[in-house]
Design an enzyme around this catalytic site. Structure first.
Site, PDB file in Angstrom:
ATOM      1  CB  THR A   1       9.923  10.087  -9.586  1.00 17.06           C
ATOM      2  OG1 THR A   1       8.675   9.424  -9.754  1.00 17.06           O
ATOM      3  CG2 THR A   1       9.965  10.799  -8.238  1.00 17.06           C
TER       4      THR A   1
ATOM      5  N   GLY B   1       0.863  -1.191   0.000  1.00 17.86           N
ATOM      6  CA  GLY B   1       0.000   0.000   0.000  1.00 17.86           C
ATOM      7  C   GLY B   1       0.896   1.236   0.000  1.00 17.86           C
ATOM      8  CE  LYS B   2      -0.116   3.965  -5.762  1.00 19.90           C
ATOM      9  NZ  LYS B   2       0.994   3.301  -6.453  1.00 19.90           N
TER      10      LYS B   2
ATOM     11  CG  ASP C   1       5.552   4.076  -2.266  1.00 17.47           C
ATOM     12  OD1 ASP C   1       4.902   5.036  -2.726  1.00 17.47           O
ATOM     13  OD2 ASP C   1       5.179   2.891  -2.375  1.00 17.47           O
TER      14      ASP C   1
HETATM   15  P1  ATP Z   1       7.433   2.401  -8.259  1.00 15.53           P
HETATM   16  O1  ATP Z   1       6.030   2.489  -8.761  1.00 15.53           O
HETATM   17  O2  ATP Z   1       8.288   1.382  -8.980  1.00 15.53           O
HETATM   18  O3  ATP Z   1       7.567   2.334  -6.804  1.00 15.53           O
HETATM   19  P2  ATP Z   1       7.555   5.073  -9.245  1.00 15.53           P
HETATM   20  O4  ATP Z   1       7.136   4.836 -10.655  1.00 15.53           O
HETATM   21  O5  ATP Z   1       6.618   5.693  -8.319  1.00 15.53           O
HETATM   22  O6  ATP Z   1       8.161   3.756  -8.622  1.00 15.53           O
HETATM   23  P3  ATP Z   1      10.090   5.999 -10.244  1.00 15.53           P
HETATM   24  O7  ATP Z   1      10.032   7.271 -10.990  1.00 15.53           O
HETATM   25  O8  ATP Z   1      10.201   4.749 -11.010  1.00 15.53           O
HETATM   26  O9  ATP Z   1       8.877   5.974  -9.229  1.00 15.53           O
HETATM   27  O10 ATP Z   1      11.326   6.028  -9.221  1.00 15.53           O
HETATM   28  C1  ATP Z   1      11.440   6.968  -8.180  1.00 15.53           C
HETATM   29  C2  ATP Z   1      12.897   7.347  -7.989  1.00 15.53           C
HETATM   30  O11 ATP Z   1      13.649   6.179  -7.650  1.00 15.53           O
HETATM   31  C3  ATP Z   1      13.567   7.908  -9.238  1.00 15.53           C
HETATM   32  O12 ATP Z   1      13.387   9.311  -9.311  1.00 15.53           O
HETATM   33  C4  ATP Z   1      15.015   7.513  -9.018  1.00 15.53           C
HETATM   34  O13 ATP Z   1      15.670   8.451  -8.179  1.00 15.53           O
HETATM   35  C5  ATP Z   1      14.906   6.191  -8.267  1.00 15.53           C
HETATM   36  N1  ATP Z   1      14.992   5.044  -9.181  1.00 15.53           N
HETATM   37  C6  ATP Z   1      13.977   4.374  -9.773  1.00 15.53           C
HETATM   38  N2  ATP Z   1      14.419   3.381 -10.565  1.00 15.53           N
HETATM   39  C7  ATP Z   1      15.760   3.404 -10.480  1.00 15.53           C
HETATM   40  C8  ATP Z   1      16.830   2.627 -11.069  1.00 15.53           C
HETATM   41  N3  ATP Z   1      16.582   1.611 -11.900  1.00 15.53           N
HETATM   42  N4  ATP Z   1      18.106   2.956 -10.737  1.00 15.53           N
HETATM   43  C9  ATP Z   1      18.384   3.970  -9.894  1.00 15.53           C
HETATM   44  N5  ATP Z   1      17.430   4.744  -9.310  1.00 15.53           N
HETATM   45  C10 ATP Z   1      16.138   4.467  -9.600  1.00 15.53           C
END
Ligand code: ATP
Length: 309
Positions: free
Chosen positions: A222, A40-41, A254
């Protein structure tokens, strides 16, 4: 100084069915393995805030079942204060049923359960907390009128409000935007709100511009392994992600939000620095399995950043 963070949001039990291939409609197949974890977020973000060293309260509802006890226990074990995690009698705890195939793709069916039973009265009962703590974080897995009530209360007391607009929606009520200081969509969520697909730095900038026009001063988009785009009065920059080998990105966003909130100054004067710490924390989380257990502690992030130098 220790940050004081209130997270309002969802908690789920995640049941993952590991399968070779997805079943076809009408087909019966055997799972290779079944695993259970907290999710859960809201709960993930509360745990990230607590692990990052902030004093953290979680406001949430669970059902009258063993899963509710499991979730509360997990939160406590990570240092989250669960005084405001309440049980709705006769209801079920939120539950996400995830089917994960060998290629790493997943299908998710969510039963929101008690998450949707959080009320404005619950927020009023926590008013002392909301008006005295530094910041409030919320997402879209609990009723929106509850988030509006909480943000309104926090803003009246001069506190910081952070909206993680997830899961993706194409519109956010003006009343909520009016009380939002910082919005933190990922790439998909931003594009759905703005109608502009994100391809590069320039489309990130136009996305941020559109989000500002909705009335939010501080935008953080992000962008997975490419980083996080910060757009505020003082900063307009893509803070790059750390180069790591990712094994499980669940909970990356998160982790980022919990760490960002925890490291931001009250006057929001250090966005770039806070985003760098958040990015380093997420880069550690993606190298480990699971959402909640993968979130690093402040000490781990500190050590990693010292080693980088
Ligand atoms: P999720 O739904 O997978 O929890 P999200 O889609 O909400 O993630 P993302 O934008 O994918 O969020 O990732 C959040 C942050 O985590 C990014 O801004 C980055 O700093 C870090 N991050 C995500 N994926 C990677 C990766 N493969 N390598 C390094 N840092 C990452």
């Amino acid at each position: 100084l220790m940050k004081k963070i209130v997270v309002i949001g969802s908690s789920n039990v995640d049941t993952t069915l590991h399968v070779k291939d997805f079943p076809k409609p009408g087909e019966t197949i055997n799972a290779l393995e079944v695993s259970t974890a907290g999710g859960g977020k809201g709960a993930n973000q509360a745990i990230a805030a607590a692990k990052s060293g902030a004093e953290t309260y979680f406001i949430n509802r669970v059902g009258e079942d063993s899963e509710g006890g499991f979730i509360t226990h997990q939160l406590k074990s990570y240092g989250v204060d669960t005084t405001y995690v309440q049980t709705t009698m006769g209801s079920k705890t939120g539950h996400a049923f995830i089917t994960l195939n060998e290629a790493g793709q997943n299908d998710i069916v969510i039963d929101h359960g008690a998450n949707y039973e959080l009320t404005v009265e619950d927020i009023q009962a926590a008013s002392d907390l909301i008006t005295s703590w530094d910041c409030v974080i919320a997402q879209f897995e609990t009723p929106i009128e509850v988030t509006i009530a909480a943000f309104k209360m926090a803003k009246k007391a001069g506190k910081i409000t952070i909206l993680n607009p997830a899961p993706a929606v194409d519109k956010i009520p003006d009343e909520l935007l009016k009380y939002t200081d910082i919005i933190t969509p990922n790439e998909t969520e931003s594009a759905k709100l703005t109608g502009i697909p994100i391809k590069d730095k320039s489309t990130l900038a136009t996305n941020a511009e559109k989000l500002h026009l909705l009335g939010v001063k501080n935008v953080v988009i992000t962008y997975g392994d490419k980083g996080a785009y910060i757009s505020t009065a003082d900063v307009e920059e893509l803070v790059p992600a750390y180069k790591v080998k990712a094994t499980d990105t669940t909970g990356a966003g998160d982790t980022f939000i919990g760490y960002l909130a925890s490291n931001l100054n009250a006057d929001l004067s250090n966005f770039e620095e806070a985003a760098k710490i958040a990015s380093r924390a997420s880069s550690i989380a993606v190298q480990r399995l699971g959402a909640q257990p993968s979130i690093p502690t402040a000490k781990e992030v500190e050590n990693a950043m010292e080693d980088d130098e």
